[in-house]
Design a protein around this motif. Structure first.
Motif, PDB file in Angstrom:
ATOM      1  N   THR A   1       0.834  -1.205   0.000  1.00 23.58           N
ATOM      2  CA  THR A   1       0.000   0.000   0.000  1.00 23.58           C
ATOM      3  C   THR A   1       0.867   1.252   0.000  1.00 23.58           C
ATOM      4  O   THR A   1       0.588   2.230  -0.699  1.00 23.58           O
ATOM      5  N   ILE A   2       1.958   1.214   0.778  1.00 25.62           N
ATOM      6  CA  ILE A   2       2.873   2.358   0.820  1.00 25.62           C
ATOM      7  C   ILE A   2       3.547   2.549  -0.537  1.00 25.62           C
ATOM      8  O   ILE A   2       3.652   3.678  -1.049  1.00 25.62           O
ATOM      9  N   HIS A   3       4.002   1.458  -1.138  1.00 25.62           N
ATOM     10  CA  HIS A   3       4.631   1.563  -2.466  1.00 25.62           C
ATOM     11  C   HIS A   3       3.626   2.099  -3.492  1.00 25.62           C
ATOM     12  O   HIS A   3       3.986   2.874  -4.384  1.00 25.62           O
ATOM     13  N   TYR A   4       2.385   1.666  -3.366  1.00 27.55           N
ATOM     14  CA  TYR A   4       1.313   2.152  -4.246  1.00 27.55           C
ATOM     15  C   TYR A   4       1.139   3.663  -4.062  1.00 27.55           C
ATOM     16  O   TYR A   4       1.034   4.423  -5.037  1.00 27.55           O
ATOM     17  N   PHE A   5       1.125   4.115  -2.820  1.00 24.86           N
ATOM     18  CA  PHE A   5       0.978   5.536  -2.506  1.00 24.86           C
ATOM     19  C   PHE A   5       2.134   6.337  -3.104  1.00 24.86           C
ATOM     20  O   PHE A   5       1.939   7.387  -3.726  1.00 24.86           O
TER      21      PHE A   5
ATOM     22  N   ILE B   1      -0.188   8.807   6.193  1.00 24.03           N
ATOM     23  CA  ILE B   1       1.046   9.310   5.583  1.00 24.03           C
ATOM     24  C   ILE B   1       0.827  10.711   5.024  1.00 24.03           C
ATOM     25  O   ILE B   1       1.646  11.618   5.215  1.00 24.03           O
ATOM     26  N   ARG B   2      -0.287  10.902   4.338  1.00 17.88           N
ATOM     27  CA  ARG B   2      -0.597  12.204   3.743  1.00 17.88           C
ATOM     28  C   ARG B   2      -0.700  13.279   4.821  1.00 17.88           C
ATOM     29  O   ARG B   2      -0.146  14.382   4.674  1.00 17.88           O
ATOM     30  N   ASN B   3      -1.397  12.984   5.910  1.00 16.55           N
ATOM     31  CA  ASN B   3      -1.570  13.975   6.972  1.00 16.55           C
ATOM     32  C   ASN B   3      -0.251  14.289   7.667  1.00 16.55           C
ATOM     33  O   ASN B   3       0.011  15.448   8.030  1.00 16.55           O
ATOM     34  N   LYS B   4       0.589  13.275   7.867  1.00 22.21           N
ATOM     35  CA  LYS B   4       1.881  13.516   8.504  1.00 22.21           C
ATOM     36  C   LYS B   4       2.795  14.362   7.612  1.00 22.21           C
ATOM     37  O   LYS B   4       3.578  15.177   8.107  1.00 22.21           O
TER      38      LYS B   4
END
Length: 254
Positions: A124-128, A190-193
């Protein structure tokens, strides 16, 4: 036409004639498949990945491996205490299973990696990163935020929720919905951080786009068109459940 480098590497690994070039006493022949999903898995340290790879390389015909921690340490140039710590993490995160063998905790089986929640979260992180990372933002800025997320208790809870739902049919929780919600929550975290800590703004994940890839995953593990999963194909057998109980006890003893 020149051979592809992958073919040359495989030939190099299995061709006995290479011994004449490297020396008569070369022992490290052959090769094993090692998916990038494992090699690039967030949530596993470099030492943990290396120990996992070494255990996989020892697998025999019965899908079990028997290397001692001393053997793994010598193969990787690590201390036995480092190997022991890595094994504990790999067991905790369901990458491997351990069981007693002649009084030693050195019999290993590889877990159901295709259903491991840590691999799902990592992908999911790699996708993001592939779809939503703006080109003008330095990778180091993003990676520092990702590291803080991956090493947090929140990330561990993301992995625990799907795994618990996957093993329990009476929880009343829809496994597909729970996994999808967890993966979307991770991307939003991740986006919010990135905004809170770095002042960097990235686009919101496109739900329809993500849903397409998620549906392909559901079909792969047995969910099609909203049908219920055939749990018998995925839940551990009674013997495996007993083995898991033994492994928990062994892990506490390590």
């Amino acid at each position: 036409m020149p051979e592809r480098i992958q073919e040359r590497l495989i030939e190099w690994a299995v061709d006995m004639e290479w011994h004449n070039f490297h020396g008569q006493y070369q022992r490290n022949q052959y090769y094993i498949p090692y998916p990038h999903m494992l090699r690039k898995c967030y949530g596993l340290s470099m030492n943990e990945r290396s120990v996992l790879l070494d255990i996989i390389s020892h697998l025999g015909e019965n899908d079990e491996a028997f290397p001692s921690q001393e053997t793994i340490a010598c193969n990787l140039g690590l201390s036995e205490s480092t190997v022991k710590s890595a094994i504990n993490v790999l067991v905790k995160k369901k990458f491997i299973k351990t069981a007693r063998r002649r009084g030693h905790v050195n019999r290993y089986r590889i877990g159901a990696l295709e259903n491991n929640p840590y691999i799902g979260l990592s992908e999911t992180i790699h996708y993001f990163l592939k779809l939503y990372q703006p080109k003008y933002i330095k990778r180091s800025a993003i990676q520092s935020v990702i590291s803080s997320v991956v090493n947090s208790e929140l990330y561990a809870s993301y992995a625990t929720k799907p795994y618990s739902a996957y093993r329990t049919t009476s929880s009343g929780t829809s496994y597909p919905n729970l996994v999808l919600d967890t993966q979307l929550e991770l991307m939003m975290e991740i986006r919010n951080k990135l905004w809170d800590e770095k002042g960097l703004q990235v686009s919101v994940p496109i739900f329809a786009d993500f849903q397409k890839h998620f549906n392909l995953y559901l079909e792969r593990i047995g969910f099609e068109n909203g049908d219920e999963c055939d749990w018998n194909n995925y839940l551990p057998s009674e013997k495996e459940q007993n083995d898991d109980t033994d492994e928990d006890e062994l892990t506490q003893q390590l």
